[in-house]
Design an enzyme around this catalytic site. Structure first.
Site, PDB file in Angstrom:
ATOM      1  N   ARG A   1       3.712  11.250  -0.568  1.00 49.11           N
ATOM      2  CA  ARG A   1       2.982  10.251   0.242  1.00 49.11           C
ATOM      3  C   ARG A   1       1.526  10.311  -0.199  1.00 49.11           C
ATOM      4  NH1 ARG A   1       3.175   8.865   6.630  1.00 49.11           N
ATOM      5  NH2 ARG A   1       5.072   7.899   5.846  1.00 49.11           N
TER       6      ARG A   1
ATOM      7  N   HIS B   1       6.313   1.006   1.056  1.00 48.59           N
ATOM      8  CA  HIS B   1       6.960   2.042   1.881  1.00 48.59           C
ATOM      9  C   HIS B   1       8.477   1.814   1.795  1.00 48.59           C
ATOM     10  CE1 HIS B   1       7.482   5.167   4.649  1.00 48.59           C
ATOM     11  NE2 HIS B   1       6.923   4.674   5.744  1.00 48.59           N
TER      12      HIS B   1
ATOM     13  N   GLN C   1      11.053   3.316   4.350  1.00 46.49           N
ATOM     14  CA  GLN C   1      11.060   2.638   5.651  1.00 46.49           C
ATOM     15  C   GLN C   1      11.983   1.418   5.612  1.00 46.49           C
ATOM     16  OE1 GLN C   1       9.323   3.510   8.608  1.00 46.49           O
ATOM     17  NE2 GLN C   1      10.705   1.981   9.432  1.00 46.49           N
TER      18      GLN C   1
ATOM     19  N   ASP D   1       3.519  -3.961  12.534  1.00 42.07           N
ATOM     20  CA  ASP D   1       3.014  -2.643  12.126  1.00 42.07           C
ATOM     21  C   ASP D   1       1.548  -2.597  12.544  1.00 42.07           C
ATOM     22  OD1 ASP D   1       2.534  -0.195  10.880  1.00 42.07           O
ATOM     23  OD2 ASP D   1       2.530  -1.006   8.841  1.00 42.07           O
TER      24      ASP D   1
ATOM     25  N   CYS E   1       7.704   0.100  12.469  1.00 40.38           N
ATOM     26  CA  CYS E   1       7.957   1.328  11.701  1.00 40.38           C
ATOM     27  C   CYS E   1       7.464   2.570  12.436  1.00 40.38           C
ATOM     28  CB  CYS E   1       7.278   1.234  10.343  1.00 40.38           C
ATOM     29  SG  CYS E   1       5.499   0.967  10.472  1.00 40.38           S
TER      30      CYS E   1
ATOM     31  N   ARG F   1      15.882   6.559   9.587  1.00 41.39           N
ATOM     32  CA  ARG F   1      15.134   7.156   8.468  1.00 41.39           C
ATOM     33  C   ARG F   1      15.927   8.357   7.935  1.00 41.39           C
ATOM     34  NH1 ARG F   1       9.688   6.283   7.842  1.00 41.39           N
ATOM     35  NH2 ARG F   1      10.115   7.435   5.921  1.00 41.39           N
TER      36      ARG F   1
HETATM   37  N1   CP Z   1       7.159   5.171   9.819  1.00 41.40           N
HETATM   38  C1   CP Z   1       6.632   6.248   9.221  1.00 41.40           C
HETATM   39  O1   CP Z   1       6.620   6.370   7.980  1.00 41.40           O
HETATM   40  O2   CP Z   1       6.157   7.199  10.072  1.00 41.40           O
HETATM   41  P1   CP Z   1       5.260   8.461   9.652  1.00 41.40           P
HETATM   42  O3   CP Z   1       3.959   7.921   9.139  1.00 41.40           O
HETATM   43  O4   CP Z   1       5.101   9.250  10.925  1.00 41.40           O
HETATM   44  O5   CP Z   1       5.981   9.239   8.601  1.00 41.40           O
HETATM   45  N1  NVA Z   2       1.073   0.589   7.339  1.00 44.26           N
HETATM   46  C1  NVA Z   2       1.050   1.913   7.933  1.00 44.26           C
HETATM   47  C2  NVA Z   2       2.427   2.467   7.985  1.00 44.26           C
HETATM   48  C3  NVA Z   2       2.554   3.832   8.621  1.00 44.26           C
HETATM   49  C4  NVA Z   2       3.958   4.339   8.598  1.00 44.26           C
HETATM   50  C5  NVA Z   2       0.121   2.805   7.138  1.00 44.26           C
HETATM   51  O1  NVA Z   2       0.151   2.748   5.897  1.00 44.26           O
HETATM   52  O2  NVA Z   2      -0.643   3.562   7.744  1.00 44.26           O
END
Ligand code: CP
Ligand code: NVA
Length: 322
Positions: free
Chosen positions: A105, A133, A136, A226, A266, A294
């Site tokens: 990440r 993502h 997701q 989101d 999400c 997930r």
């Molecule tokens: N939806 C999601 O990816 O959650 P986190 O950021 O908590 O991993």
């Molecule tokens: N769009 C958000 C998603 C978090 C799971 C971010 O990137 O922070």
């Protein structure tokens, strides 16, 4: 199948459908615990997680996924991995000698691409970048398929920022025959390049952009939103709150959708900003189904990436998915 999973677009429609089928199978078999047929498919394999953004769902579900498949997970400290002490490509080439896969990440999509390109054996999984993502979107598609049976022709409207989640959702939806609509303020929508790439893989794909969220939601089977401010954009939070204020998923917006339309997010949600309590806590909200899925889709992804070849070459000849 590709070595890595950096984007939904790395996969064919067949890969994507197979992942959902395997995930559904793993979900059914989970109650068997250590007796599940997949409980040792990652036996003797290690998987690393490198996260330089916060996470609850992704970190927890990947840890559980690896363990439930019989593998071991390590999380080297971000301060010694993601580019801070040595070149990212060298980090990748070290990891390749120890682990089968790395779940990353980070910020720029180019960073996961760099790790993938630096190695020939290491499987690289994108656990969220600024751009995409994909993990997701796998859970989102499984959730919708569970509720609808078939995805084909259903209208799914994403309301809000044209961000990483919207991109992967549009890609997966387009590939699986969902009619995707995206409503964003001027300047915050998905680019032509993203839309063209999402629709290129499926001749009948339908991805439409809107400015007016009410028009985009009219007659929708599901509404997705989101956060307005993604990780890394914190300095823009004030401006974004005002730009997106008319894009809130509230009762008035949901009333434009089909009766019984599903609500997706999400998570993490910012209650009172992009969504009201009433909408996220409604019986039609499936946000915790998404969070649960997930786990199942990530188990399917790991099993497919790390064991498919051995399934056909004999290392695990007795187990077939699907
Ligand atoms: N939806 C999601 O990816 O959650 P986190 O950021 O908590 O991993
Ligand atoms: N769009 C958000 C998603 C978090 C799971 C971010 O990137 O922070």
């Amino acid at each position: 199948m590709q070595k890595d999973f950096l984007s939904i677009l790395d996969w064919t429609i067949t890969d994507l459908e197979r992942c959902l089928d395997v995930a559904a199978q793993l979900k059914r078999e989970r109650m068997q615990g250590r007796n599940a047929p997949t409980a040792s498919v990652l036996d003797g394999q290690h998987v690393a997680m490198l996260f330089d953004k916060p996470s609850l769902r992704t970190r927890a579900t990947f840890e559980i996924a690896v363990r439930e498949l019989g593998g071991e997970i390590i999380e080297p400290h971000a301060d010694s991995t993601l580019d801070k002490r040595e070149a990212l490509s060298d980090v990748a080439r070290n990891l390749e000698r120890w682990v089968a896969a790395v779940i990353i990440r980070t910020y720029a999509q180019e960073r996961v691409v760099e790790v993938a390109r630096a190695t020939t054996r290491l499987h690289v999984i994108n656990a969220l970048t600024d751009a995409e993502h994909p993990c997701q979107a796998l859970a989102d598609m499984l959730t919708l398929r569970e509720h609808w049976g078939s995805l084909v022709g259903r209208i799914l409207t994403f309301v809000g920022d044209g961000n990483n989640v919207a991109t992967s959702l549009a890609q997966a939806g387009a590939m699986l025959g969902v009619r995707v609509r995206l409503a964003s303020p001027e300047g915050y929508g998905l680019s032509d390049r993203v839309i063209d790439a999402a629709t290129a893989c499926q001749p009948s794909a339908s991805v439409e952009r809107f400015i007016d969220p009410h028009k985009a939601v009219a007659g929708a089977d599901a509404v997705y939103t989101d956060s307005w401010t993604s990780m890394g954009q914190e300095s823009e939070a004030g401006r974004r709150r005002s730009v997106f204020s008319s894009y809130q998923a509230n009762t008035a917006l949901m009333a434009k959708a089909k009766p019984g339309a599903l609500f997706l997010h999400c998570l993490p949600a910012h209650r009172g900003e992009e969504v009201t309590d009433e909408v996220i806590d409604a019986p039609t909200s499936v946000v915790f189904d998404q969070a649960e899925n997930r786990l199942h889709t990530e188990k399917a992804l790991l099993a497919m990436l790390l064991t498919d070849q051995s399934l056909t070459t004999g290392a695990h000849p007795s187990h077939q998915f699907g």
